[in-house]
Design an enzyme around this catalytic site. Structure first.
Site, PDB file in Angstrom:
ATOM      1  N   CYS A  15     -33.851 -43.165   8.027  1.00 26.56           N
ATOM      2  CA  CYS A  15     -34.288 -43.915   6.846  1.00 26.56           C
ATOM      3  C   CYS A  15     -33.839 -45.377   6.944  1.00 26.56           C
ATOM      4  O   CYS A  15     -34.419 -46.142   7.701  1.00 26.56           O
ATOM      5  CB  CYS A  15     -33.809 -43.235   5.566  1.00 26.56           C
ATOM      6  SG  CYS A  15     -34.722 -43.782   4.091  1.00 26.56           S
ATOM      7  N   HIS A  48     -35.532 -37.890   5.985  1.00 22.64           N
ATOM      8  CA  HIS A  48     -34.137 -37.445   5.958  1.00 22.64           C
ATOM      9  C   HIS A  48     -34.013 -36.038   6.535  1.00 22.64           C
ATOM     10  O   HIS A  48     -33.992 -35.049   5.793  1.00 22.64           O
ATOM     11  CB  HIS A  48     -33.603 -37.470   4.521  1.00 22.64           C
ATOM     12  CG  HIS A  48     -33.289 -38.829   4.020  1.00 22.64           C
ATOM     13  ND1 HIS A  48     -32.018 -39.383   4.101  1.00 22.64           N
ATOM     14  CD2 HIS A  48     -34.077 -39.772   3.446  1.00 22.64           C
ATOM     15  CE1 HIS A  48     -32.048 -40.610   3.582  1.00 22.64           C
ATOM     16  NE2 HIS A  48     -33.273 -40.869   3.182  1.00 22.64           N
ATOM     17  N   GLU A  76     -31.504 -34.543   7.543  1.00 23.51           N
ATOM     18  CA  GLU A  76     -30.281 -33.869   7.065  1.00 23.51           C
ATOM     19  C   GLU A  76     -30.501 -33.116   5.769  1.00 23.51           C
ATOM     20  O   GLU A  76     -29.655 -32.290   5.364  1.00 23.51           O
ATOM     21  CB  GLU A  76     -29.141 -34.880   6.916  1.00 23.51           C
ATOM     22  CG  GLU A  76     -29.137 -35.699   5.645  1.00 23.51           C
ATOM     23  CD  GLU A  76     -30.138 -36.840   5.616  1.00 23.51           C
ATOM     24  OE1 GLU A  76     -30.194 -37.555   4.589  1.00 23.51           O
ATOM     25  OE2 GLU A  76     -30.858 -37.040   6.627  1.00 23.51           O
TER      26      GLU A  76
END
Length: 261
Positions: A114, A210, A212
């Site tokens: 990002c 993202h 994660e």
């Protein structure tokens, strides 16, 4: 080799609470280090430091992740601040730009997430769209949208099919930085991945979403495998050609000039 050591940039928050304590702290959402671990790496969290320390820090890593976060200061890419641009964090900008530059200079595998993708683009002379709609949910809530990899890119090797990704951003890449190519696009045409092609660097990849926040470890696993390959190559290289410690050489003490006469 041992488990690759993956550095992940963190950031400062002024009002962090835990237990009875309330302090300024260097923080990072746990999804980042857990994703590194799930992908087979060992995560090392990197708090902000002086720019001149970046090369030394990166020189001790097997790979670097530049994490997500707030908007990059528009002055970094020669723009005036638009009304919808978020507040600047010059300390974080300086540190993460220095980390990214050190990774490029030293051939350390790099993944931007990002904001990390935007840092890479700005570092290489690119620009950003300061505000756009449709790529985040309500405040603090991730949205999801489709991403289509570009055939023939490194990202397409990692993600060969269109995927739905967790996303939370209101800025994006405008003009690409020098040498960068788009590795994926969203359905509205937004650039969703950047990479450096060719053999000059072992692994430079950045994604606008993202990972994660999702279950797909393939992007992070690609970084970990690149780190493992590069570390094995360094270990096998002759001592004088392996990547050198990036700590600046110490200057020899100046010698006194001979006395006149």
């Amino acid at each position: 080799m041992q488990t690759p050591l993956i550095g992940v940039s963190t950031y400062m928050e002024n009002d962090v609470r835990w237990g009875v304590w309330q302090h300024r702290a260097a923080v990072l959402p746990a999804g980042y280090h857990r994703l590194v671990q799930r992908a087979g790496g060992c995560a090392l969290l990197l708090p902000p430091d002086r720019e001149e320390q970046a090369a030394r820090v990166v020189g001790r890593l097997d790979a670097l992740v530049v994490s997500g976060g707030p908007d990059v200061e528009p002055a970094r890419y020669g723009a005036e601040t638009a009304p919808d641009c978020g507040p600047a964090d010059p300390e974080r900008d300086a540190w993460e730009l220095a980390l990214t530059r050190a990774a490029l200079d030293q051939g350390v595998p790099l993944l931007g997430i990002c904001r990390g993708m935007q840092i890479l683009n700005v570092l290489l002379g690119g620009t950003l769209v300061q505000h756009m709609e449709g790529h985040r949910g309500s405040p603090g809530v991730f949205a999801e949208h489709g991403v289509r990899p570009v055939a023939g890119t490194r990202l397409a090797e990692v993600l060969p099919e269109p995927v739905s990704v967790p996303t939370y951003h209101h800025q994006a890449v405008a003009r690409l930085g020098e040498g960068l190519v788009a590795g994926a696009h969203a359905e509205d045409g937004t650039v969703e991945a950047l990479e450096l092609p060719g053999g000059e660097h072992p692994f430079v990849l950045a994604v606008q979403w993202h990972p994660e926040e999702g279950q797909d470890v393939r992007v992070m696993r690609a970084l970990v495998e690149a780190a493992r390959t590069e570390a094995d190559r360094r270990d096998a290289a002759p001592r004088d050609t392996a990547r050198r410690d990036a700590e600046p050489a110490r200057a020899e003490p100046a010698r006194a000039a001979p006395a006149a006469g």
